[in-house]
Enzyme design. Structure first.
Site, short mmCIF file in Angstrom:
data_model
loop_
_atom_site.label_atom_id
_atom_site.label_comp_id
_atom_site.label_asym_id
_atom_site.label_seq_id
_atom_site.Cartn_x
_atom_site.Cartn_y
_atom_site.Cartn_z
CB SER A 58 10.29 -31.28 -30.45
OG SER A 58 11.28 -32.16 -29.97
CE LYS A 61 11.17 -35.00 -32.82
NZ LYS A 61 11.50 -34.25 -31.60
CB SER A 117 8.08 -35.26 -29.53
OG SER A 117 8.84 -34.23 -30.12
#
Length: 278
Positions: A58, A61, A117
């Site tokens: 993640s 992101k 997230s």
């Protein structure tokens, strides 16, 4: 007015052109790859396999937020689609628990993207600003090239494993991105927020998001992003600042979740105590 992404000139050249200095008292780093650099000068303070290509989960992101804010206004409104919700649920990703039909601003969605997230938030933003997820991923990779991140390839906007193969990056490339992203005021503000709540309105229902970054609350810590998949291990892009000096770091493929936060704290304390390269 669009947000200008302003950073020190020649940052990537400094990051790639300098070796980390050797210090006997450097904190132990158990992750497979790591880097710590001075975001103001670009000087590398610590490096461990920082050029090794690895999945980053993640941490992806952060690029999603950065690319969105290159063209979108924080006040732009995005309608959540059932496909956004299904994508996160079917893919087994972490979510912001978005509800189909809700309308949230880009600024609000950034909190859903960065704090819990949310893969659903990533999908909604990518779908809207690609246009289409595929188009958005193309923009992510083009932006990576613009930033000099030549050992990075994105395959989606969230970092979830893909049937055709995962994306990859390096600790060094992600540190360059971290420095650039934190120069965007809204990203820095979002990443440094521990809890963000939205009251119900005519546009959307109520939401409450808690940041997964346990480093926040440590004196001087300002972000940035956590990540985890089985392939990537526990990852962390982190930053701290004091007396006008900002350090950014990245830890990749740590085997113990809690240790990435203690390691990051120790690296920041150590980095702020050593003198920058001349």
């Amino acid at each position: 007015m669009r947000i200008r992404h302003v950073v020190p000139a020649g940052l990537f050249a400094l990051v790639t052109g300098l070796a980390a200095p050797a210090h006997a008292d450097t904190p132990a780093v158990h992750g497979q790859a790591a880097i710590l650099l001075d975001a103001t000068s670009g000087q590398v303070l610590f490096s461990k396999e920082a050029g090794e290509r690895m999945p980053i989960a993640s941490l992806t992101k952060t690029m999603t937020a950065y690319v969105v804010l290159k063209t979108a206004k924080p006040t732009d409104v995005v309608r959540i689609d059932s496909a956004d919700v299904a994508y996160a649920e079917d893919g087994g990703g972490t979510t912001a628990d978005l509800r189909a039909g809700d309308r949230l601003t880009v600024g609000e969605l950034l909190y859903g993207l960065m704090l819990p997230s949310g893969a659903d938030a990533a999908h909604a933003l990518a779908r809207t600003y690609g246009p289409g997820v595929g188009g958005f991923v193309t923009k992510m990779n083009a932006t990576a090239r613009e930033l000099g991140m030549n050992d990075t390839a994105y395959v989606n906007a969230d970092g979830l494993p893909m049937p055709g193969g995962d994306g990859y990056s390096t600790a060094r490339d992600q540190a360059v991105l971290a420095a650039r992203a934190l120069a965007v005021p809204l990203i820095k503000q979002t990443a440094a927020t521990r809890l963000h709540s939205l009251d119900a309105t005519a546009q959307h229902r109520s939401y409450s998001w808690r940041n997964t970054n346990r480093l926040l609350g440590t004196p001087g810590a300002v972000g940035l992003k956590t990540g985890f998949t089985r392939a990537a291990g526990y990852c962390l892009a982190f930053a701290g600042e004091t007396n006008g000096r900002r350090l950014v770091g990245v830890l990749l493929d740590e085997s113990v979740s809690s240790r990435r936060f203690t390691t990051a704290e120790e690296l920041l304390e150590w980095g702020l105590s050593v003198r920058s390269l001349q």
